[in-house]
Design a protein around this motif. Structure first.
Motif, PDB file in Angstrom:
ATOM      1  N   MET A   1      16.101  -4.390  -3.789  1.00 56.90           N
ATOM      2  CA  MET A   1      15.159  -3.998  -4.813  1.00 56.90           C
ATOM      3  C   MET A   1      13.970  -4.957  -4.895  1.00 56.90           C
ATOM      4  O   MET A   1      12.879  -4.521  -5.195  1.00 56.90           O
ATOM      5  CB  MET A   1      15.865  -3.929  -6.172  1.00 56.90           C
ATOM      6  CG  MET A   1      16.985  -2.884  -6.253  1.00 56.90           C
ATOM      7  SD  MET A   1      16.603  -1.246  -5.656  1.00 56.90           S
ATOM      8  CE  MET A   1      15.560  -0.614  -6.894  1.00 56.90           C
ATOM      9  N   HIS A   2      14.237  -6.255  -4.628  1.00 57.28           N
ATOM     10  CA  HIS A   2      13.144  -7.235  -4.668  1.00 57.28           C
ATOM     11  C   HIS A   2      12.049  -6.855  -3.674  1.00 57.28           C
ATOM     12  O   HIS A   2      10.863  -6.934  -3.998  1.00 57.28           O
ATOM     13  CB  HIS A   2      13.693  -8.631  -4.393  1.00 57.28           C
ATOM     14  CG  HIS A   2      12.659  -9.652  -4.061  1.00 57.28           C
ATOM     15  ND1 HIS A   2      11.657 -10.014  -4.943  1.00 57.28           N
ATOM     16  CD2 HIS A   2      12.463 -10.391  -2.939  1.00 57.28           C
ATOM     17  CE1 HIS A   2      10.894 -10.941  -4.378  1.00 57.28           C
ATOM     18  NE2 HIS A   2      11.364 -11.176  -3.163  1.00 57.28           N
ATOM     19  N   SER A   3      12.447  -6.431  -2.477  1.00 57.78           N
ATOM     20  CA  SER A   3      11.442  -6.076  -1.466  1.00 57.78           C
ATOM     21  C   SER A   3      10.581  -4.906  -1.932  1.00 57.78           C
ATOM     22  O   SER A   3       9.361  -4.913  -1.744  1.00 57.78           O
ATOM     23  CB  SER A   3      12.122  -5.740  -0.141  1.00 57.78           C
ATOM     24  OG  SER A   3      12.732  -6.878   0.388  1.00 57.78           O
ATOM     25  N   LEU A   4      11.203  -3.907  -2.537  1.00 58.39           N
ATOM     26  CA  LEU A   4      10.449  -2.764  -3.040  1.00 58.39           C
ATOM     27  C   LEU A   4       9.533  -3.180  -4.188  1.00 58.39           C
ATOM     28  O   LEU A   4       8.360  -2.796  -4.232  1.00 58.39           O
ATOM     29  CB  LEU A   4      11.402  -1.651  -3.498  1.00 58.39           C
ATOM     30  CG  LEU A   4      10.735  -0.403  -4.078  1.00 58.39           C
ATOM     31  CD1 LEU A   4       9.774   0.233  -3.078  1.00 58.39           C
ATOM     32  CD2 LEU A   4      11.793   0.593  -4.503  1.00 58.39           C
ATOM     33  N   ARG A   5      10.051  -3.964  -5.122  1.00 67.98           N
ATOM     34  CA  ARG A   5       9.199  -4.436  -6.229  1.00 67.98           C
ATOM     35  C   ARG A   5       8.052  -5.283  -5.685  1.00 67.98           C
ATOM     36  O   ARG A   5       6.913  -5.178  -6.173  1.00 67.98           O
ATOM     37  CB  ARG A   5      10.021  -5.228  -7.237  1.00 67.98           C
ATOM     38  CG  ARG A   5      10.933  -4.363  -8.101  1.00 67.98           C
ATOM     39  CD  ARG A   5      11.531  -5.138  -9.257  1.00 67.98           C
ATOM     40  NE  ARG A   5      12.170  -6.368  -8.854  1.00 67.98           N
ATOM     41  CZ  ARG A   5      13.490  -6.531  -8.674  1.00 67.98           C
ATOM     42  NH1 ARG A   5      14.308  -5.515  -8.877  1.00 67.98           N
ATOM     43  NH2 ARG A   5      13.969  -7.696  -8.322  1.00 67.98           N
ATOM     44  N   THR A   6       8.327  -6.120  -4.682  1.00 69.70           N
ATOM     45  CA  THR A   6       7.273  -6.937  -4.070  1.00 69.70           C
ATOM     46  C   THR A   6       6.146  -6.050  -3.566  1.00 69.70           C
ATOM     47  O   THR A   6       4.967  -6.301  -3.832  1.00 69.70           O
ATOM     48  CB  THR A   6       7.851  -7.793  -2.928  1.00 69.70           C
ATOM     49  OG1 THR A   6       8.751  -8.756  -3.489  1.00 69.70           O
ATOM     50  CG2 THR A   6       6.771  -8.504  -2.142  1.00 69.70           C
ATOM     51  N   PHE A   7       6.519  -4.998  -2.832  1.00 71.44           N
ATOM     52  CA  PHE A   7       5.504  -4.082  -2.311  1.00 71.44           C
ATOM     53  C   PHE A   7       4.739  -3.403  -3.443  1.00 71.44           C
ATOM     54  O   PHE A   7       3.510  -3.334  -3.424  1.00 71.44           O
ATOM     55  CB  PHE A   7       6.123  -3.022  -1.399  1.00 71.44           C
ATOM     56  CG  PHE A   7       5.152  -1.932  -1.068  1.00 71.44           C
ATOM     57  CD1 PHE A   7       4.115  -2.159  -0.172  1.00 71.44           C
ATOM     58  CD2 PHE A   7       5.234  -0.695  -1.684  1.00 71.44           C
ATOM     59  CE1 PHE A   7       3.183  -1.168   0.112  1.00 71.44           C
ATOM     60  CE2 PHE A   7       4.315   0.302  -1.408  1.00 71.44           C
ATOM     61  CZ  PHE A   7       3.285   0.073  -0.503  1.00 71.44           C
ATOM     62  N   LEU A   8       5.449  -2.874  -4.437  1.00 69.17           N
ATOM     63  CA  LEU A   8       4.782  -2.145  -5.519  1.00 69.17           C
ATOM     64  C   LEU A   8       3.852  -3.041  -6.328  1.00 69.17           C
ATOM     65  O   LEU A   8       2.757  -2.622  -6.717  1.00 69.17           O
ATOM     66  CB  LEU A   8       5.828  -1.488  -6.423  1.00 69.17           C
ATOM     67  CG  LEU A   8       6.628  -0.360  -5.766  1.00 69.17           C
ATOM     68  CD1 LEU A   8       7.767   0.086  -6.672  1.00 69.17           C
ATOM     69  CD2 LEU A   8       5.730   0.806  -5.386  1.00 69.17           C
ATOM     70  N   LEU A   9       4.256  -4.270  -6.571  1.00 66.20           N
ATOM     71  CA  LEU A   9       3.390  -5.218  -7.286  1.00 66.20           C
ATOM     72  C   LEU A   9       2.160  -5.558  -6.445  1.00 66.20           C
ATOM     73  O   LEU A   9       1.038  -5.611  -6.966  1.00 66.20           O
ATOM     74  CB  LEU A   9       4.174  -6.481  -7.640  1.00 66.20           C
ATOM     75  CG  LEU A   9       5.263  -6.292  -8.698  1.00 66.20           C
ATOM     76  CD1 LEU A   9       6.211  -7.489  -8.715  1.00 66.20           C
ATOM     77  CD2 LEU A   9       4.652  -6.055 -10.064  1.00 66.20           C
ATOM     78  N   ALA A  10       2.370  -5.784  -5.160  1.00 74.36           N
ATOM     79  CA  ALA A  10       1.252  -6.101  -4.264  1.00 74.36           C
ATOM     80  C   ALA A  10       0.293  -4.919  -4.159  1.00 74.36           C
ATOM     81  O   ALA A  10      -0.936  -5.093  -4.198  1.00 74.36           O
ATOM     82  CB  ALA A  10       1.791  -6.480  -2.886  1.00 74.36           C
ATOM     83  N   ASP A  11       0.840  -3.721  -4.038  1.00 73.18           N
ATOM     84  CA  ASP A  11       0.022  -2.519  -3.942  1.00 73.18           C
ATOM     85  C   ASP A  11      -0.801  -2.318  -5.216  1.00 73.18           C
ATOM     86  O   ASP A  11      -1.988  -1.988  -5.156  1.00 73.18           O
ATOM     87  CB  ASP A  11       0.928  -1.318  -3.677  1.00 73.18           C
ATOM     88  CG  ASP A  11       0.151  -0.034  -3.487  1.00 73.18           C
ATOM     89  OD1 ASP A  11      -0.673   0.032  -2.552  1.00 73.18           O
ATOM     90  OD2 ASP A  11       0.374   0.908  -4.279  1.00 73.18           O
ATOM     91  N   ALA A  12      -0.176  -2.538  -6.359  1.00 80.65           N
ATOM     92  CA  ALA A  12      -0.908  -2.407  -7.627  1.00 80.65           C
ATOM     93  C   ALA A  12      -2.049  -3.411  -7.703  1.00 80.65           C
ATOM     94  O   ALA A  12      -3.147  -3.079  -8.164  1.00 80.65           O
ATOM     95  CB  ALA A  12       0.047  -2.597  -8.806  1.00 80.65           C
ATOM     96  N   ARG A  13      -1.789  -4.625  -7.251  1.00 80.63           N
ATOM     97  CA  ARG A  13      -2.843  -5.657  -7.245  1.00 80.63           C
ATOM     98  C   ARG A  13      -3.991  -5.234  -6.338  1.00 80.63           C
ATOM     99  O   ARG A  13      -5.157  -5.350  -6.710  1.00 80.63           O
ATOM    100  CB  ARG A  13      -2.256  -6.998  -6.803  1.00 80.63           C
ATOM    101  CG  ARG A  13      -3.264  -8.111  -6.700  1.00 80.63           C
ATOM    102  CD  ARG A  13      -3.707  -8.581  -8.055  1.00 80.63           C
ATOM    103  NE  ARG A  13      -4.569  -9.744  -7.911  1.00 80.63           N
ATOM    104  CZ  ARG A  13      -5.592  -9.989  -8.696  1.00 80.63           C
ATOM    105  NH1 ARG A  13      -5.858  -9.199  -9.714  1.00 80.63           N
ATOM    106  NH2 ARG A  13      -6.334 -11.045  -8.512  1.00 80.63           N
ATOM    107  N   ALA A  14      -3.671  -4.745  -5.163  1.00 76.85           N
ATOM    108  CA  ALA A  14      -4.711  -4.310  -4.225  1.00 76.85           C
ATOM    109  C   ALA A  14      -5.548  -3.180  -4.821  1.00 76.85           C
ATOM    110  O   ALA A  14      -6.778  -3.187  -4.720  1.00 76.85           O
ATOM    111  CB  ALA A  14      -4.082  -3.869  -2.915  1.00 76.85           C
TER     112      ALA A  14
END
Length: 153
Positions: A1-14
């Motif tokens: 789940m951490h990997s998915l949250r990492t991606f979603l947080l990064a994507d939101a920032r971008a």
């Protein structure tokens, strides 16, 4: 789940910044960024982040991703444990760093207000920061930080 949250947080920032980046590549990097925490073999240079970068490179090579993209994405994985991204890091490295650190420590939360909490509610992993920190310590900090000396396990 951490990997998915990492991606979603990064994507939101971008998206909030209008940053152009390789979205599929960032998803792959996020999926592999902590893969080196799993397994019993010697970690080698770069600790678990180095191992994750090697695994990502192998995966990308098998899928015929070009050398330039592979280099950028594996660098993102290799350097995600740095306290801050390198000045010359590409967008994927900066975004992966942001997402991983925000998910674990909460650092940068004001840049995507409330999203960390929403994701934690939708994909809960109770005590994640504590358990993650314990896994990192178990790997040995000397083998975790980029550029540090390594020893076999």
């Amino acid at each position: 789940m951490h990997s998915l949250r990492t991606f979603l947080l990064a994507d939101a920032r971008a998206r909030s910044l209008g940053t152009a980046y390789d979205r599929v590549g960032l998803l792959a990097a996020a999926a592999f960024h902590d893969a080196g925490l799993v397994g019993r073999g010697p970690l080698g240079p770069g600790g678990f982040a180095g191992r994750g970068a090697e695994l990502l490179d192998r995966f990308l090579t098998e899928h015929e991703v070009g050398a330039g993209r592979r280099a950028a994405l594996t660098r993102a994985v290799r350097e995600h444990m740095r306290p801050f991204p390198a000045r010359d890091a590409g967008p994927e490295a900066r975004l992966l760093h942001f997402g991983a650190w925000l998910d674990v420590t909460g650092r940068g939360e004001r840049r995507v207000p409330g999203l960390r909490r929403v994701l934690a509610e939708q994909a809960p992993t109770p005590w994640f920061p504590v358990s993650f920190s314990a896994r990192v310590v178990a790997c040995g900090l000397r083998r975790v930080l980029p550029g540090s000396s390594t020893t076999g396990r």
